[in-house]
Design a protein around this motif. Sequence first.
Motif, PDB file in Angstrom:
ATOM      1  N   LEU A  25      32.953 -85.687 -21.730  1.00  0.00           N
ATOM      2  CA  LEU A  25      31.509 -85.504 -21.914  1.00  0.00           C
ATOM      3  C   LEU A  25      30.816 -86.850 -21.773  1.00  0.00           C
ATOM      4  N   ALA A  26      29.613 -86.825 -21.225  1.00  0.00           N
ATOM      5  CA  ALA A  26      28.741 -88.001 -21.221  1.00  0.00           C
ATOM      6  C   ALA A  26      27.511 -87.612 -22.017  1.00  0.00           C
ATOM      7  N   CYS A  27      27.211 -88.413 -23.044  1.00  0.00           N
ATOM      8  CA  CYS A  27      26.091 -88.116 -23.936  1.00  0.00           C
ATOM      9  C   CYS A  27      25.146 -89.302 -23.968  1.00  0.00           C
ATOM     10  N   GLU A  28      23.855 -89.023 -23.781  1.00  0.00           N
ATOM     11  CA  GLU A  28      22.856 -90.090 -23.732  1.00  0.00           C
ATOM     12  C   GLU A  28      22.240 -90.331 -25.105  1.00  0.00           C
ATOM     13  N   GLY A  29      22.021 -91.613 -25.385  1.00  0.00           N
ATOM     14  CA  GLY A  29      21.328 -92.016 -26.592  1.00  0.00           C
ATOM     15  C   GLY A  29      22.153 -91.784 -27.846  1.00  0.00           C
ATOM     16  N   GLU A  30      21.643 -92.323 -28.949  1.00  0.00           N
ATOM     17  CA  GLU A  30      22.339 -92.166 -30.221  1.00  0.00           C
ATOM     18  C   GLU A  30      22.282 -90.727 -30.726  1.00  0.00           C
ATOM     19  N   GLU A  31      21.397 -89.934 -30.158  1.00  0.00           N
ATOM     20  CA  GLU A  31      21.323 -88.513 -30.504  1.00  0.00           C
ATOM     21  C   GLU A  31      22.413 -87.704 -29.801  1.00  0.00           C
ATOM     22  N   MET A  32      23.123 -88.340 -28.877  1.00  0.00           N
ATOM     23  CA  MET A  32      24.214 -87.714 -28.117  1.00  0.00           C
ATOM     24  C   MET A  32      23.742 -86.445 -27.403  1.00  0.00           C
ATOM     25  N   VAL A  33      22.742 -86.611 -26.551  1.00  0.00           N
ATOM     26  CA  VAL A  33      22.232 -85.513 -25.740  1.00  0.00           C
ATOM     27  C   VAL A  33      23.188 -85.312 -24.568  1.00  0.00           C
ATOM     28  N   LEU A  34      23.670 -84.097 -24.387  1.00  0.00           N
ATOM     29  CA  LEU A  34      24.656 -83.805 -23.346  1.00  0.00           C
ATOM     30  C   LEU A  34      24.062 -84.026 -21.958  1.00  0.00           C
ATOM     31  N   ALA A  35      24.649 -84.976 -21.231  1.00  0.00           N
ATOM     32  CA  ALA A  35      24.195 -85.296 -19.884  1.00  0.00           C
ATOM     33  C   ALA A  35      25.161 -84.776 -18.831  1.00  0.00           C
ATOM     34  N   SER A  36      26.449 -84.727 -19.176  1.00  0.00           N
ATOM     35  CA  SER A  36      27.463 -84.304 -18.221  1.00  0.00           C
ATOM     36  C   SER A  36      28.673 -83.776 -18.974  1.00  0.00           C
ATOM     37  N   ALA A  37      29.325 -82.792 -18.382  1.00  0.00           N
ATOM     38  CA  ALA A  37      30.559 -82.234 -18.955  1.00  0.00           C
ATOM     39  C   ALA A  37      31.431 -81.768 -17.803  1.00  0.00           C
ATOM     40  N   ASN A  38      32.690 -82.122 -17.840  1.00  0.00           N
ATOM     41  CA  ASN A  38      33.576 -81.656 -16.775  1.00  0.00           C
ATOM     42  C   ASN A  38      33.949 -80.183 -17.004  1.00  0.00           C
ATOM     43  N   GLU A  39      34.695 -79.632 -16.077  1.00  0.00           N
ATOM     44  CA  GLU A  39      35.056 -78.210 -16.124  1.00  0.00           C
ATOM     45  C   GLU A  39      35.751 -77.825 -17.427  1.00  0.00           C
ATOM     46  N   ALA A  40      36.685 -78.658 -17.895  1.00  0.00           N
ATOM     47  CA  ALA A  40      37.408 -78.357 -19.141  1.00  0.00           C
ATOM     48  C   ALA A  40      36.453 -78.350 -20.327  1.00  0.00           C
ATOM     49  N   ALA A  41      35.503 -79.279 -20.364  1.00  0.00           N
ATOM     50  CA  ALA A  41      34.533 -79.330 -21.458  1.00  0.00           C
ATOM     51  C   ALA A  41      33.593 -78.126 -21.401  1.00  0.00           C
ATOM     52  N   ARG A  42      33.159 -77.760 -20.209  1.00  0.00           N
ATOM     53  CA  ARG A  42      32.278 -76.588 -20.077  1.00  0.00           C
ATOM     54  C   ARG A  42      32.996 -75.327 -20.513  1.00  0.00           C
ATOM     55  N   ALA A  43      34.283 -75.224 -20.186  1.00  0.00           N
ATOM     56  CA  ALA A  43      35.059 -74.049 -20.602  1.00  0.00           C
ATOM     57  C   ALA A  43      35.193 -74.022 -22.125  1.00  0.00           C
ATOM     58  N   ALA A  44      35.414 -75.187 -22.745  1.00  0.00           N
ATOM     59  CA  ALA A  44      35.558 -75.251 -24.202  1.00  0.00           C
ATOM     60  C   ALA A  44      34.247 -74.913 -24.905  1.00  0.00           C
ATOM     61  N   LEU A  45      33.142 -75.394 -24.355  1.00  0.00           N
ATOM     62  CA  LEU A  45      31.840 -75.117 -24.962  1.00  0.00           C
ATOM     63  C   LEU A  45      31.347 -73.699 -24.657  1.00  0.00           C
ATOM     64  N   GLY A  46      31.819 -73.142 -23.549  1.00  0.00           N
ATOM     65  CA  GLY A  46      31.442 -71.772 -23.187  1.00  0.00           C
ATOM     66  C   GLY A  46      29.944 -71.630 -22.983  1.00  0.00           C
ATOM     67  N   GLU A  47      29.415 -70.564 -23.490  1.00  0.00           N
ATOM     68  CA  GLU A  47      27.994 -70.267 -23.317  1.00  0.00           C
ATOM     69  C   GLU A  47      27.104 -71.299 -23.995  1.00  0.00           C
ATOM     70  N   GLU A  48      27.669 -72.042 -24.928  1.00  0.00           N
ATOM     71  CA  GLU A  48      26.892 -73.043 -25.665  1.00  0.00           C
ATOM     72  C   GLU A  48      26.638 -74.310 -24.852  1.00  0.00           C
ATOM     73  N   CYS A  49      27.287 -74.446 -23.694  1.00  0.00           N
ATOM     74  CA  CYS A  49      27.129 -75.648 -22.887  1.00  0.00           C
ATOM     75  C   CYS A  49      25.736 -75.653 -22.262  1.00  0.00           C
ATOM     76  N   GLU A  50      24.887 -76.508 -22.791  1.00  0.00           N
ATOM     77  CA  GLU A  50      23.520 -76.601 -22.288  1.00  0.00           C
ATOM     78  C   GLU A  50      23.146 -78.074 -22.205  1.00  0.00           C
ATOM     79  N   PHE A  51      22.962 -78.556 -20.998  1.00  0.00           N
ATOM     80  CA  PHE A  51      22.616 -79.955 -20.796  1.00  0.00           C
ATOM     81  C   PHE A  51      21.216 -80.224 -21.348  1.00  0.00           C
ATOM     82  N   GLY A  52      21.027 -81.431 -21.864  1.00  0.00           N
ATOM     83  CA  GLY A  52      19.735 -81.807 -22.417  1.00  0.00           C
ATOM     84  C   GLY A  52      19.595 -81.530 -23.904  1.00  0.00           C
ATOM     85  N   ARG A  53      20.626 -80.975 -24.517  1.00  0.00           N
ATOM     86  CA  ARG A  53      20.603 -80.725 -25.967  1.00  0.00           C
ATOM     87  C   ARG A  53      21.638 -81.610 -26.651  1.00  0.00           C
ATOM     88  N   PRO A  54      21.378 -82.007 -27.902  1.00  0.00           N
ATOM     89  CA  PRO A  54      22.372 -82.803 -28.638  1.00  0.00           C
ATOM     90  C   PRO A  54      23.662 -82.008 -28.851  1.00  0.00           C
TER      91      PRO A  54
END
Length: 165
Positions: A25-54
Amino acid sequence: MSAGEGSGDLGGAIDAYETAPAIMLACEGEEMVLASANEAARAALGEECEFGRPVRELAPRVVAQLTEAFGEGVVDRVYETGQPVTRNACRLEVPTREDGPVEAFWDVTVSPWYAGDGSLRGVLAHGIDVTREVRARREPRNRLQDVVSLQDAMLPQWLPVLPGV
């Protein structure tokens, strides 16, 4: 080497990132806003994977468990020191759709993520599932405990008192 092969191949780098077995995962800022996730991370997060959210909003339970494993302020430490922080064999209860949470163990590293100008952009989180290895290390110990328990069960509760002995 032809064009598109070897070092500097952006397509190859993206393919390697996407197909890596580790969660990245790549997270921006100290709030750790999701900027990028590889395929394995997206699969682990499932439907909850939403870029731009902490990340703490996307996976609050996992974040709470990692905070417990790393201690409070791991992102702050990475920001302050510019050094990665790693915890091996972090115990996590990972939610599943079928059977509820499953115990898993992960080697997790949180590293600084620098922007092109050298400023700290955020953090990179990298996790490798080591559940199989941890369980394999535990197994011999469990077998030894079973042997000791069996021996204890076979011993008499008391010994007779023999005259003259």
